[in-house]
Scaffold this motif. Structure first.
Motif, PDB file in Angstrom:
ATOM      1  N   PHE A  16     -30.524  34.282 -21.806  1.00 55.30           N
ATOM      2  CA  PHE A  16     -30.547  34.264 -20.334  1.00 55.30           C
ATOM      3  C   PHE A  16     -31.983  34.370 -19.819  1.00 55.30           C
ATOM      4  O   PHE A  16     -32.406  33.672 -18.914  1.00 55.30           O
ATOM      5  CB  PHE A  16     -29.710  35.418 -19.787  1.00 55.30           C
ATOM      6  CG  PHE A  16     -29.766  35.529 -18.293  1.00 55.30           C
ATOM      7  CD1 PHE A  16     -29.005  34.692 -17.490  1.00 55.30           C
ATOM      8  CD2 PHE A  16     -30.612  36.451 -17.695  1.00 55.30           C
ATOM      9  CE1 PHE A  16     -29.064  34.791 -16.117  1.00 55.30           C
ATOM     10  CE2 PHE A  16     -30.674  36.555 -16.333  1.00 55.30           C
ATOM     11  CZ  PHE A  16     -29.898  35.715 -15.514  1.00 55.30           C
ATOM     12  N   SER A  17     -32.762  35.285 -20.449  1.00 54.83           N
ATOM     13  CA  SER A  17     -34.148  35.483 -20.024  1.00 54.83           C
ATOM     14  C   SER A  17     -34.962  34.221 -20.252  1.00 54.83           C
ATOM     15  O   SER A  17     -35.785  33.831 -19.426  1.00 54.83           O
ATOM     16  CB  SER A  17     -34.755  36.658 -20.792  1.00 54.83           C
ATOM     17  OG  SER A  17     -36.112  36.812 -20.463  1.00 54.83           O
ATOM     18  N   ALA A  18     -34.730  33.568 -21.388  1.00 57.49           N
ATOM     19  CA  ALA A  18     -35.477  32.342 -21.694  1.00 57.49           C
ATOM     20  C   ALA A  18     -35.161  31.262 -20.680  1.00 57.49           C
ATOM     21  O   ALA A  18     -36.043  30.527 -20.227  1.00 57.49           O
ATOM     22  CB  ALA A  18     -35.122  31.872 -23.112  1.00 57.49           C
ATOM     23  N   THR A  19     -33.870  31.164 -20.304  1.00 59.28           N
ATOM     24  CA  THR A  19     -33.460  30.160 -19.318  1.00 59.28           C
ATOM     25  C   THR A  19     -34.102  30.429 -17.975  1.00 59.28           C
ATOM     26  O   THR A  19     -34.629  29.537 -17.312  1.00 59.28           O
ATOM     27  CB  THR A  19     -31.930  30.168 -19.169  1.00 59.28           C
ATOM     28  OG1 THR A  19     -31.341  29.902 -20.430  1.00 59.28           O
ATOM     29  CG2 THR A  19     -31.488  29.117 -18.164  1.00 59.28           C
ATOM     30  N   ALA A  20     -34.071  31.700 -17.547  1.00 58.60           N
ATOM     31  CA  ALA A  20     -34.666  32.082 -16.260  1.00 58.60           C
ATOM     32  C   ALA A  20     -36.153  31.790 -16.248  1.00 58.60           C
ATOM     33  O   ALA A  20     -36.698  31.281 -15.268  1.00 58.60           O
ATOM     34  CB  ALA A  20     -34.411  33.557 -15.989  1.00 58.60           C
ATOM     35  N   ASN A  21     -36.829  32.116 -17.360  1.00 59.61           N
ATOM     36  CA  ASN A  21     -38.271  31.872 -17.420  1.00 59.61           C
ATOM     37  C   ASN A  21     -38.567  30.383 -17.358  1.00 59.61           C
ATOM     38  O   ASN A  21     -39.536  29.958 -16.731  1.00 59.61           O
ATOM     39  CB  ASN A  21     -38.851  32.472 -18.709  1.00 59.61           C
ATOM     40  CG  ASN A  21     -38.897  33.997 -18.645  1.00 59.61           C
ATOM     41  OD1 ASN A  21     -38.918  34.569 -17.559  1.00 59.61           O
ATOM     42  ND2 ASN A  21     -38.909  34.642 -19.808  1.00 59.61           N
ATOM     43  N   ALA A  22     -37.739  29.579 -18.031  1.00 57.67           N
ATOM     44  CA  ALA A  22     -37.937  28.128 -18.014  1.00 57.67           C
ATOM     45  C   ALA A  22     -37.766  27.582 -16.609  1.00 57.67           C
ATOM     46  O   ALA A  22     -38.547  26.737 -16.157  1.00 57.67           O
ATOM     47  CB  ALA A  22     -36.938  27.460 -18.966  1.00 57.67           C
ATOM     48  N   GLN A  23     -36.748  28.083 -15.897  1.00 59.71           N
ATOM     49  CA  GLN A  23     -36.521  27.647 -14.515  1.00 59.71           C
ATOM     50  C   GLN A  23     -37.722  27.980 -13.640  1.00 59.71           C
ATOM     51  O   GLN A  23     -38.168  27.168 -12.820  1.00 59.71           O
ATOM     52  CB  GLN A  23     -35.268  28.327 -13.949  1.00 59.71           C
ATOM     53  CG  GLN A  23     -33.982  27.812 -14.553  1.00 59.71           C
ATOM     54  CD  GLN A  23     -32.779  28.606 -14.085  1.00 59.71           C
ATOM     55  OE1 GLN A  23     -32.914  29.791 -13.746  1.00 59.71           O
ATOM     56  NE2 GLN A  23     -31.616  27.990 -14.079  1.00 59.71           N
ATOM     57  N   GLU A  24     -38.264  29.182 -13.827  1.00 58.14           N
ATOM     58  CA  GLU A  24     -39.392  29.612 -13.010  1.00 58.14           C
ATOM     59  C   GLU A  24     -40.637  28.799 -13.354  1.00 58.14           C
ATOM     60  O   GLU A  24     -41.399  28.412 -12.467  1.00 58.14           O
ATOM     61  CB  GLU A  24     -39.648  31.102 -13.245  1.00 58.14           C
ATOM     62  CG  GLU A  24     -40.680  31.690 -12.299  1.00 58.14           C
ATOM     63  CD  GLU A  24     -40.820  33.200 -12.444  1.00 58.14           C
ATOM     64  OE1 GLU A  24     -41.859  33.723 -12.031  1.00 58.14           O
ATOM     65  OE2 GLU A  24     -39.870  33.828 -12.969  1.00 58.14           O
ATOM     66  N   VAL A  25     -40.851  28.540 -14.661  1.00 57.01           N
ATOM     67  CA  VAL A  25     -42.019  27.754 -15.085  1.00 57.01           C
ATOM     68  C   VAL A  25     -41.955  26.356 -14.499  1.00 57.01           C
ATOM     69  O   VAL A  25     -42.946  25.831 -13.978  1.00 57.01           O
ATOM     70  CB  VAL A  25     -42.096  27.695 -16.621  1.00 57.01           C
ATOM     71  CG1 VAL A  25     -43.113  26.636 -17.081  1.00 57.01           C
ATOM     72  CG2 VAL A  25     -42.477  29.053 -17.195  1.00 57.01           C
ATOM     73  N   GLU A  26     -40.778  25.733 -14.571  1.00 56.69           N
ATOM     74  CA  GLU A  26     -40.631  24.367 -14.045  1.00 56.69           C
ATOM     75  C   GLU A  26     -40.787  24.331 -12.524  1.00 56.69           C
ATOM     76  O   GLU A  26     -41.365  23.401 -11.961  1.00 56.69           O
ATOM     77  CB  GLU A  26     -39.267  23.806 -14.462  1.00 56.69           C
ATOM     78  CG  GLU A  26     -39.233  23.459 -15.945  1.00 56.69           C
ATOM     79  CD  GLU A  26     -37.825  23.350 -16.490  1.00 56.69           C
ATOM     80  OE1 GLU A  26     -36.895  23.844 -15.810  1.00 56.69           O
ATOM     81  OE2 GLU A  26     -37.654  22.788 -17.576  1.00 56.69           O
ATOM     82  N   LEU A  27     -40.280  25.360 -11.847  1.00 54.40           N
ATOM     83  CA  LEU A  27     -40.429  25.424 -10.382  1.00 54.40           C
ATOM     84  C   LEU A  27     -41.901  25.578 -10.007  1.00 54.40           C
ATOM     85  O   LEU A  27     -42.402  24.868  -9.118  1.00 54.40           O
ATOM     86  CB  LEU A  27     -39.616  26.596  -9.825  1.00 54.40           C
ATOM     87  CG  LEU A  27     -39.734  26.819  -8.302  1.00 54.40           C
ATOM     88  CD1 LEU A  27     -39.223  25.609  -7.534  1.00 54.40           C
ATOM     89  CD2 LEU A  27     -38.964  28.076  -7.892  1.00 54.40           C
ATOM     90  N   ASN A  28     -42.608  26.473 -10.703  1.00 52.05           N
ATOM     91  CA  ASN A  28     -44.022  26.692 -10.393  1.00 52.05           C
ATOM     92  C   ASN A  28     -44.851  25.456 -10.693  1.00 52.05           C
ATOM     93  O   ASN A  28     -45.794  25.128  -9.959  1.00 52.05           O
ATOM     94  CB  ASN A  28     -44.569  27.883 -11.180  1.00 52.05           C
ATOM     95  CG  ASN A  28     -44.040  29.206 -10.650  1.00 52.05           C
ATOM     96  OD1 ASN A  28     -43.660  29.302  -9.483  1.00 52.05           O
ATOM     97  ND2 ASN A  28     -43.997  30.225 -11.492  1.00 52.05           N
ATOM     98  N   ALA A  29     -44.480  24.754 -11.761  1.00 56.08           N
ATOM     99  CA  ALA A  29     -45.196  23.517 -12.099  1.00 56.08           C
ATOM    100  C   ALA A  29     -45.006  22.490 -10.987  1.00 56.08           C
ATOM    101  O   ALA A  29     -45.953  21.789 -10.593  1.00 56.08           O
ATOM    102  CB  ALA A  29     -44.690  22.964 -13.433  1.00 56.08           C
ATOM    103  N   ALA A  30     -43.790  22.399 -10.465  1.00 53.48           N
ATOM    104  CA  ALA A  30     -43.504  21.452  -9.381  1.00 53.48           C
ATOM    105  C   ALA A  30     -44.261  21.843  -8.112  1.00 53.48           C
ATOM    106  O   ALA A  30     -44.864  20.998  -7.444  1.00 53.48           O
ATOM    107  CB  ALA A  30     -42.003  21.409  -9.113  1.00 53.48           C
ATOM    108  N   LEU A  31     -44.252  23.131  -7.791  1.00 53.14           N
ATOM    109  CA  LEU A  31     -44.940  23.593  -6.573  1.00 53.14           C
ATOM    110  C   LEU A  31     -46.440  23.332  -6.669  1.00 53.14           C
ATOM    111  O   LEU A  31     -47.075  22.909  -5.696  1.00 53.14           O
ATOM    112  CB  LEU A  31     -44.670  25.079  -6.355  1.00 53.14           C
ATOM    113  CG  LEU A  31     -43.215  25.453  -6.039  1.00 53.14           C
ATOM    114  CD1 LEU A  31     -43.060  26.973  -5.947  1.00 53.14           C
ATOM    115  CD2 LEU A  31     -42.745  24.798  -4.748  1.00 53.14           C
TER     116      LEU A  31
END
Length: 473
Positions: A16-31
Motif C-alpha cells: 500500500f505504501s509503495a502504491t501511495a508513494n508511486a501515486q505521489e511521485v507521478e503527481l509531483n512529476a506531472a505538476l
C-alpha cells in the motif's frame, strides 16, 4: 500462526505504501512538468490522472496547475474529472470553484461563472470562497443582489467579515455611498490595507470626514509611508477644521511617503490649510504650485484656483491683486453667470469702501458694472438696478444730486404692481420707497413723502421711519 499473520499484514502495508508513494511521485512529476511547460506535460498529467482518478484532490491539483499556466482547455478538463472523481458519493465543490474561475477570467458569460460558484456553495455551504466569488461576478449585473448573497454567507460563515466584503463589492461598482455604509459597520481593527484604502476613500468622497480620518489613521499604523492614507488624513483634518493636525500631515505627505506624484489638488488643499492658519507666504506658494500643475484634465479647474487666490487677496485687502486674479478667473471660466460677474463689482465696491482715495473711481466702476449686468441678465434686472442704486447713493452727498433716484425708480416700476413678490423683493421695494420718501422730505414735499410712507407701511406696517413721516403736519 501469529508470526505468519503479522508477516502477511506487513507485506500488505508495504504494498500500500509503495502504491501511495508511486501515486505521489507521478503527481509531483506531472505538476513539475506543467509548471515548467515541459513538452511531456500533457502525457505526465495523463499518467498521474490514471493513478489518482479516484482522488479528487489530486486531480484538482492538475487542473489548478494548468490554470496557473493559462492552459484553459486542460484546466477545464481536469476540473471536470476532479468532480467526476468524487461521484457517486458527492459533488466536489472546489472543482466548481475552479470552473467558475475559468469562466470569470477567460469566458464571456458571467452568468455561467456565477452558476458554477452557486454549485460550489450548494455542495459546500460552509466555504466562504463560493459566496465571495459569486458576489464578485454578480456585482457587474446587480451589486445589491451580490450584497444579498453575502448575507447568506454570514449565516453559514459567522466568522467572515461580511460588511467589509460588501463594502468592497460596492466600491468596485463605484457606489461610494453604499460602500461607506457597509464599511462603517465593519470592525476597523480587522480590515487589511486594501479594505482600509477603500474605506478611507468611500468615507472622504461621501463627506464622512471623521470616519475617513479614522480609517486613514488605522491604515497608517500598518503602512506609515502610504501616500493615500497620509493624503486623506491631511484633507480630512482640514475638513474637520483640525488645522494644526492637518498641517502636521503636510510634511509627512510631501516628504515621507513612497511612490507618489503630487498633484495640483494636493497643493490647492495645502494652500487652504495654510490659509486657515493665516500663513500667507506658504499659502500663496502652494497656490502658485497648483496653478503651475493644473491642466484641462485636472480634477480641480484653473478657474477655481484663481477664484480662491482672488478671494484670499480680497480678504487681505490687497485689492489690486484681487482684481488681477479675478480677471483671470473670468477669462478662463466657461459659462459665466451673473454671480460670477457680480463678484468683480463686489471687489470694486469693497475697494471703494476701504480706500477713500479710490472711493469715487471704484464705486463708479461697480455701479457701471451692475448697469451692464442689468442689460446682460434680464432675469436679474431688479437686483442689478437695486445694487446700482445703492452704489450711486454712496457717491451722493445727502441726496443732493439725486444720483440713485433713477435706479430706485426702476426697481419701483418693476416691483410695485407685481402680485407674487418674494420676501427679498419686498425688501428691495421697501428700500426703494424709503429713498423716495426721504428724497421727497428733503425737497420739502411732505405730501409726496407721506405717499411713499403709506406704500412702505402696506409692506411693513411697523416700519418706524414711515410711521414718523406719517405724523408730519
Amino acid at each position: 500462526m501469529k508470526a505468519i499473520k503479522y508477516l502477511v499484514m506487513g507485506v500488505m502495508l508495504a504494498g500500500f505504501s509503495a502504491t501511495a508513494n508511486a501515486q505521489e511521485v507521478e503527481l509531483n512529476a506531472a505538476l513539475d512538468g506543467i509548471k515548467s511547460q515541459a513538452p511531456t506535460a500533457a502525457k505526465l498529467a495523463e499518467v498521474a490522472y490514471k493513478k489518482n482518478k479516484k482522488n479528487p484532490e489530486a486531480v484538482l491539483k492538475l487542473a489548478q496547475a494548468f490554470y496557473a499556466q493559462k492552459d484553459t482547455a486542460a484546466a477545464r478538463k481536469y476540473a471536470n474529472l476532479a468532480n467526476e472523481a468524487g461521484k457517486p458519493k458527492y459533488q466536489y465543490a472546489p472543482a466548481y470553484l475552479l470552473l467558475g474561475d475559468l469562466e470569470a477570467t477567460y469566458g464571456t458569460d458571467g452568468g455561467k461563472a456565477a452558476s458554477y460558484y452557486n454549485q460550489a456553495i450548494t455542495f459546500d455551504p460552509k466555504n466562504p470562497a463560493g459566496y465571495k466569488k459569486w458576489a464578485m461576478v454578480y456585482r457587474k449585473i446587480s451589486p445589491s443582489q451580490a450584497a444579498k448573497k453575502l448575507e447568506d454567507m454570514k449565516a453559514q460563515c459567522p466568522d467572515e467579515d461580511v460588511d467589509a466584503f460588501k463594502g468592497h463589492i460596492f466600491m468596485l461598482a463605484n457606489d461610494e455611498k453604499q460602500a461607506y455604509e457597509n464599511y462603517a459597520k465593519a470592525d476597523i481593527n480587522k480590515l487589511d490595507k486594501g479594505y482600509l484604502n477603500e474605506f478611507v476613500r468611500a468615507s472622504y468622497f461621501t463627506g464622512h470626514f471623521q470616519d475617513a480620518l479614522r480609517a486613514a489613521e488605522a491604515g497608517l499604523k500598518i503602512e506609515p509611508r502610504n501616500a493615500v492614507f497620509n493624503r486623506l488624513a491631511m484633507f480630512s483634518n482640514y475638513e474637520l477644521k483640525n488645522y494644526e493636525a492637518a498641517k502636521s500631515y503636510i510634511n509627512k505627505y510631501f516628504n515621507e511617503t513612497d511612490s507618489v506624484k503630487f498633484s495640483e489638488y494636493d497643493h490647492f488643499y495645502t494652500a487652504l490649510i495654510y490659509q486657515a492658519l493665516e500663513d500667507k507666504a506658504n499659502m500663496y506658494e502652494q497656490y502658485n504650485k497648483a496653478l503651475e500643475l493644473v491642466n484641462d484634465q485636472s480634477m480641480i479647474k484653473r478657474w477655481a484656483i484663481l477664484k480662491s487666490v482672488s478671494d484670499s487677496y480680497l480678504k487681505d485687502k490687497e485689492f489690486d491683486k484681487a482684481i488681477e486674479y479675478y480677471e483671470q478667473y473670468l477669462a478662463c471660466k466657461p459659462n459665466l453667470g451673473f454671480d460670477d460677474e457680480e463678484g468683480m463689482a463686489n471687489i470694486f465696491s469693497k475697494y471703494g469702501d476701504a480706500d477713500a482715495s479710490k472711493k469715487k473711481e471704484m464705486t463708479t466702476k461697480a455701479a457701471d458694472l451692475f448697469g451692464t449686468l442689468a442689460e446682460k441678465y434680464p432675469i436679474q434686472v431688479v437686483y442689478a438696478n437695486f445694487m446700482r442704486a445703492g452704489l450711486m447713493n454712496k457717491l451722493d452727498d445727502n441726496m443732493k444730486n439725486n444720483l440713485a433716484k433713477a435706479d430706485y425708480q426702476k426697481v419701483i416700476d418693476l416691483l410695485a404692481t407685481k402680485a407674487d413678490r418674494s420676501k427679498g423683493e419686498d425688501t428691495m421695494l421697501k428700500t426703494s420707497y424709503h429713498y423716495m420718501m426721504f428724497n421727497a422730505f428733503l425737497n420739502k414735499n411732505k405730501a409726496l413723502a407721506k405717499e411713499y410712507a403709506n406704500k412702505i407701511l402696506d409692506i411693513d406696517p411697523e416700519y418706524k421711519p414711515a410711521l414718523e413721516i406719517q405724523k408730519l403736519k
